[in-house]
Design a protein around this motif. Structure first.
Motif, PDB file in Angstrom:
ATOM      1  N   GLY A  47       0.786  -1.226   0.000  1.00  0.00           N
ATOM      2  CA  GLY A  47       0.000   0.000   0.000  1.00  0.00           C
ATOM      3  C   GLY A  47       0.816   1.272   0.000  1.00  0.00           C
ATOM      4  O   GLY A  47       1.951   1.295   0.439  1.00  0.00           O
ATOM      5  N   ARG A  48       0.195   2.319  -0.500  1.00  0.00           N
ATOM      6  CA  ARG A  48       0.833   3.628  -0.502  1.00  0.00           C
ATOM      7  C   ARG A  48       0.231   4.552   0.539  1.00  0.00           C
ATOM      8  O   ARG A  48       0.753   5.623   0.807  1.00  0.00           O
ATOM      9  N   THR A  49      -0.877   4.161   1.129  1.00  0.00           N
ATOM     10  CA  THR A  49      -1.506   4.959   2.177  1.00  0.00           C
ATOM     11  C   THR A  49      -1.332   4.271   3.520  1.00  0.00           C
ATOM     12  O   THR A  49      -0.998   4.873   4.527  1.00  0.00           O
ATOM     13  N   ILE A  50      -1.536   2.983   3.488  1.00  0.00           N
ATOM     14  CA  ILE A  50      -1.419   2.187   4.698  1.00  0.00           C
ATOM     15  C   ILE A  50      -0.615   0.957   4.317  1.00  0.00           C
ATOM     16  O   ILE A  50      -0.696   0.484   3.189  1.00  0.00           O
ATOM     17  N   ARG A  51       0.216   0.510   5.218  1.00  0.00           N
ATOM     18  CA  ARG A  51       0.967  -0.704   4.910  1.00  0.00           C
ATOM     19  C   ARG A  51       0.956  -1.660   6.083  1.00  0.00           C
ATOM     20  O   ARG A  51       1.385  -1.324   7.180  1.00  0.00           O
ATOM     21  N   GLN A  52       0.437  -2.840   5.813  1.00  0.00           N
ATOM     22  CA  GLN A  52       0.413  -3.873   6.849  1.00  0.00           C
ATOM     23  C   GLN A  52       1.672  -4.711   6.745  1.00  0.00           C
ATOM     24  O   GLN A  52       2.150  -5.023   5.656  1.00  0.00           O
ATOM     25  N   GLU A  53       2.212  -5.064   7.900  1.00  0.00           N
ATOM     26  CA  GLU A  53       3.358  -5.974   7.919  1.00  0.00           C
ATOM     27  C   GLU A  53       2.875  -7.381   7.617  1.00  0.00           C
ATOM     28  O   GLU A  53       1.787  -7.771   8.021  1.00  0.00           O
ATOM     29  N   ARG A  54       3.705  -8.125   6.939  1.00  0.00           N
ATOM     30  CA  ARG A  54       3.370  -9.525   6.653  1.00  0.00           C
ATOM     31  C   ARG A  54       3.254 -10.276   7.971  1.00  0.00           C
ATOM     32  O   ARG A  54       4.159 -10.210   8.812  1.00  0.00           O
ATOM     33  N   PRO A  55       2.146 -10.978   8.184  1.00  0.00           N
ATOM     34  CA  PRO A  55       1.977 -11.659   9.463  1.00  0.00           C
ATOM     35  C   PRO A  55       2.931 -12.837   9.636  1.00  0.00           C
ATOM     36  O   PRO A  55       3.224 -13.555   8.679  1.00  0.00           O
ATOM     37  N   ALA A  56       3.408 -12.993  10.854  1.00  0.00           N
ATOM     38  CA  ALA A  56       4.293 -14.106  11.168  1.00  0.00           C
ATOM     39  C   ALA A  56       4.011 -14.557  12.588  1.00  0.00           C
ATOM     40  O   ALA A  56       3.562 -13.779  13.426  1.00  0.00           O
ATOM     41  N   CYS A  57       4.232 -15.822  12.863  1.00  0.00           N
ATOM     42  CA  CYS A  57       4.078 -16.360  14.206  1.00  0.00           C
ATOM     43  C   CYS A  57       4.901 -17.636  14.266  1.00  0.00           C
ATOM     44  O   CYS A  57       5.170 -18.253  13.236  1.00  0.00           O
ATOM     45  N   CYS A  58       5.314 -18.009  15.450  1.00  0.00           N
ATOM     46  CA  CYS A  58       6.122 -19.211  15.635  1.00  0.00           C
ATOM     47  C   CYS A  58       7.358 -19.187  14.730  1.00  0.00           C
ATOM     48  O   CYS A  58       7.796 -20.219  14.235  1.00  0.00           O
ATOM     49  N   GLY A  59       7.892 -17.989  14.509  1.00  0.00           N
ATOM     50  CA  GLY A  59       9.115 -17.862  13.726  1.00  0.00           C
ATOM     51  C   GLY A  59       8.953 -18.057  12.234  1.00  0.00           C
ATOM     52  O   GLY A  59       9.940 -18.168  11.518  1.00  0.00           O
ATOM     53  N   LYS A  60       7.691 -18.079  11.795  1.00  0.00           N
ATOM     54  CA  LYS A  60       7.476 -18.311  10.357  1.00  0.00           C
ATOM     55  C   LYS A  60       6.442 -17.344   9.817  1.00  0.00           C
ATOM     56  O   LYS A  60       5.508 -16.975  10.525  1.00  0.00           O
ATOM     57  N   PRO A  61       6.579 -16.950   8.551  1.00  0.00           N
ATOM     58  CA  PRO A  61       5.507 -16.148   7.948  1.00  0.00           C
ATOM     59  C   PRO A  61       4.256 -17.011   7.793  1.00  0.00           C
ATOM     60  O   PRO A  61       4.363 -18.220   7.583  1.00  0.00           O
ATOM     61  N   ASP A  75       1.055 -18.198   5.824  1.00  0.00           N
ATOM     62  CA  ASP A  75       0.482 -18.283   4.480  1.00  0.00           C
ATOM     63  C   ASP A  75      -1.009 -17.978   4.572  1.00  0.00           C
ATOM     64  O   ASP A  75      -1.789 -18.784   5.072  1.00  0.00           O
ATOM     65  N   LEU A  76      -1.377 -16.790   4.102  1.00  0.00           N
ATOM     66  CA  LEU A  76      -2.763 -16.338   4.238  1.00  0.00           C
ATOM     67  C   LEU A  76      -3.748 -17.131   3.385  1.00  0.00           C
ATOM     68  O   LEU A  76      -4.956 -17.010   3.556  1.00  0.00           O
ATOM     69  N   TYR A  77      -3.225 -17.913   2.478  1.00  0.00           N
ATOM     70  CA  TYR A  77      -4.111 -18.712   1.629  1.00  0.00           C
ATOM     71  C   TYR A  77      -4.363 -20.100   2.213  1.00  0.00           C
ATOM     72  O   TYR A  77      -5.091 -20.890   1.642  1.00  0.00           O
ATOM     73  N   ALA A  78      -3.718 -20.384   3.331  1.00  0.00           N
ATOM     74  CA  ALA A  78      -3.829 -21.740   3.871  1.00  0.00           C
ATOM     75  C   ALA A  78      -4.268 -21.742   5.328  1.00  0.00           C
ATOM     76  O   ALA A  78      -4.033 -22.699   6.052  1.00  0.00           O
ATOM     77  N   THR A  79      -4.876 -20.645   5.772  1.00  0.00           N
ATOM     78  CA  THR A  79      -5.282 -20.540   7.162  1.00  0.00           C
ATOM     79  C   THR A  79      -6.504 -19.626   7.252  1.00  0.00           C
ATOM     80  O   THR A  79      -6.709 -18.801   6.352  1.00  0.00           O
ATOM     81  N   PRO A  80      -7.323 -19.765   8.278  1.00  0.00           N
ATOM     82  CA  PRO A  80      -8.467 -18.846   8.398  1.00  0.00           C
ATOM     83  C   PRO A  80      -8.017 -17.392   8.559  1.00  0.00           C
ATOM     84  O   PRO A  80      -7.006 -17.121   9.219  1.00  0.00           O
ATOM     85  N   VAL A  81      -8.761 -16.498   7.950  1.00  0.00           N
ATOM     86  CA  VAL A  81      -8.439 -15.074   7.977  1.00  0.00           C
ATOM     87  C   VAL A  81      -9.702 -14.299   8.317  1.00  0.00           C
ATOM     88  O   VAL A  81     -10.791 -14.642   7.850  1.00  0.00           O
ATOM     89  N   LEU A  94      -7.686  -4.739   6.641  1.00  0.00           N
ATOM     90  CA  LEU A  94      -6.490  -5.439   7.101  1.00  0.00           C
ATOM     91  C   LEU A  94      -6.827  -6.900   7.332  1.00  0.00           C
ATOM     92  O   LEU A  94      -7.993  -7.256   7.519  1.00  0.00           O
ATOM     93  N   LEU A  95      -5.796  -7.711   7.342  1.00  0.00           N
ATOM     94  CA  LEU A  95      -6.019  -9.147   7.467  1.00  0.00           C
ATOM     95  C   LEU A  95      -5.469  -9.678   8.788  1.00  0.00           C
ATOM     96  O   LEU A  95      -4.299  -9.497   9.108  1.00  0.00           O
ATOM     97  N   GLU A  96      -6.369 -10.306   9.540  1.00  0.00           N
ATOM     98  CA  GLU A  96      -5.986 -10.963  10.777  1.00  0.00           C
ATOM     99  C   GLU A  96      -5.998 -12.457  10.473  1.00  0.00           C
ATOM    100  O   GLU A  96      -6.974 -12.970   9.926  1.00  0.00           O
TER     101      GLU A  96
END
Ligand SMILES: [Zn+2]
Length: 77
Positions: free
Chosen positions: A21-35, A37-43, A57-59
């Motif tokens: 984004g150019r107005t807002i930028r979300q950091e890539r989510p990571a947990c347990c030391g790993k990024p 994958d937003l396509y393989a987990t509930p969002v 934004l994506l949780e």
């Protein structure tokens, strides 16, 4: 199943808007030391208002420990 084609489509649309984004930028989510994958987990989608525009934004849930990872973002001026 936990991820539907509809969710994947929404992830694709909103990822483009908030991760590069150019107005807002979300950091890539990571947990347990790993990024996460937003396509393989509930969002969950979270609306934020910046000025007159709203962004989504994506949780995401960590596939390893099951924690919901809150979106971390910054406003770009
Ligand atoms: Zn985790």
């Amino acid at each position: 199943m936990e991820t539907s084609p509809e969710q994947k489509l929404l992830v694709a649309i909103h990822s483009e808007e908030v991760f590069a984004g150019r107005t807002i930028r979300q950091e890539r989510p990571a947990c347990c030391g790993k990024p996460i994958d937003l396509y393989a987990t509930p969002v969950k989608f979270q609306e934020v208002q910046v000025g007159l525009k709203s962004f989504t934004l994506l949780e995401s849930r960590c596939p390893v420990c099951g924690t919901w990872v809150k979106p971390v973002y910054s406003i770009i001026h």
